[in-house]
Scaffold this motif. Sequence first.
Motif, short mmCIF file in Angstrom:
data_model
loop_
_atom_site.label_atom_id
_atom_site.label_comp_id
_atom_site.label_asym_id
_atom_site.label_seq_id
_atom_site.Cartn_x
_atom_site.Cartn_y
_atom_site.Cartn_z
N UNK A 191 0.83 -1.21 0.00
CA UNK A 191 0.00 0.00 0.00
C UNK A 191 0.86 1.26 0.00
N UNK A 192 1.98 1.18 -0.69
CA UNK A 192 2.93 2.28 -0.69
C UNK A 192 2.30 3.58 -1.20
N UNK A 193 1.50 3.51 -2.22
CA UNK A 193 0.88 4.71 -2.78
C UNK A 193 -0.13 5.32 -1.80
N UNK A 194 -0.85 4.48 -1.10
CA UNK A 194 -1.83 4.95 -0.13
C UNK A 194 -1.17 5.78 0.97
N UNK A 195 0.05 5.40 1.34
CA UNK A 195 0.76 6.08 2.42
C UNK A 195 1.89 6.96 1.88
N UNK A 196 1.75 7.44 0.66
CA UNK A 196 2.83 8.18 0.03
C UNK A 196 3.21 9.45 0.78
N UNK A 197 2.27 10.02 1.55
CA UNK A 197 2.57 11.23 2.32
C UNK A 197 3.39 10.93 3.57
N UNK A 198 3.50 9.64 3.94
CA UNK A 198 4.22 9.25 5.15
C UNK A 198 5.43 8.38 4.88
N UNK A 199 5.55 7.91 3.66
CA UNK A 199 6.65 7.01 3.29
C UNK A 199 7.62 7.69 2.34
N UNK A 200 8.90 7.61 2.66
CA UNK A 200 9.92 8.22 1.83
C UNK A 200 10.76 7.16 1.10
N UNK A 201 10.37 5.89 1.22
CA UNK A 201 11.15 4.82 0.58
C UNK A 201 10.23 4.00 -0.32
N UNK A 202 10.85 3.26 -1.23
CA UNK A 202 10.12 2.50 -2.24
C UNK A 202 9.71 1.13 -1.70
N UNK A 203 8.80 0.43 -2.40
CA UNK A 203 8.43 -0.93 -1.99
C UNK A 203 9.65 -1.85 -1.88
N UNK A 204 10.59 -1.72 -2.81
CA UNK A 204 11.79 -2.56 -2.76
C UNK A 204 12.62 -2.24 -1.52
N UNK A 205 12.66 -0.98 -1.14
CA UNK A 205 13.42 -0.59 0.06
C UNK A 205 12.70 -1.04 1.33
N UNK A 206 11.38 -1.02 1.31
CA UNK A 206 10.63 -1.57 2.45
C UNK A 206 10.96 -3.04 2.61
#
Length: 292
Positions: A191-206
Amino acid sequence: MEFQLLYHEYLNLKFNRGLPSLQTDPFEYCYYEDDRAELFFAGREDESFPEWTYELQPRDPNYILHPDWQPVLSASFKNMDVYDELILYYLLFTINTTTSIVNVNPYNAMNDFMKNYCFFQLAQLTSSARLNDEQKQQLREFFFFFYLYTHPVNEETLYSFSFSGQDLIHTKTHIHVEHYFSAYHDHYKANCKKYSDKLQISPEEIDACKHLTLALLRTIEGKSARLVMPPEEGLEAVLQLINDVDTLLSIYFENKTALFELIRGFLSNNRSNPYHEHCFRTLLQNYVCYID
């Protein structure tokens, strides 16, 4: 990335050993202006490994009379409430900051040493043949308690976890921490796009953060290969006893004089440096925990 290499890089920097950097992709250590060091993704310095979840920290329900929301992962962990969710977040942050290199001063020196000491000992217990299962379990609980206590964490987090065999669980809900952490990372990755305002890293980095967090957790649970401290000239005998608890117990019970002569010889050595001092303190602490 092999966790042992990352651990050696951590020790190299923490004790200013001046050795060439080790291969720790996709992470690398970077320094702040105050000489603290954190793991960042190689080539970027805008989000550290311990802090990538900072904006995802759950609301604190302790300041609200009747919390009216559900945990983010409530569908997967139905017996978890918002208080449990916050405690699990604190544990995640605590485990991730095991990789942090802080400025040590007279006020935090003991906590810094004991948190790192307990983490290292938790990685040793499973491989010991001289300790029975009951002794290992008692020591595992003891070391984990002080690993948390010297972070330090709040009282609720300190008393919220226990071991079922080697599995670390949230005692109240019996949620296995490994299952929760895995689901946590998978949720934010999906759900990386849903939390784009709180996440500064990519799905691969997660995903990379997930693998490192689980490596730290499995080290605490004693499910990974035993950690060892890296070699250094003049420390051979001390490191042999530190890196293998069974060797320490054997030499003590079979030839105490040899152990005390080793300690005396180290004290008479004038080539001491921060890494030497750390290893010697670790040996003395091992004597207290495993023998005295």
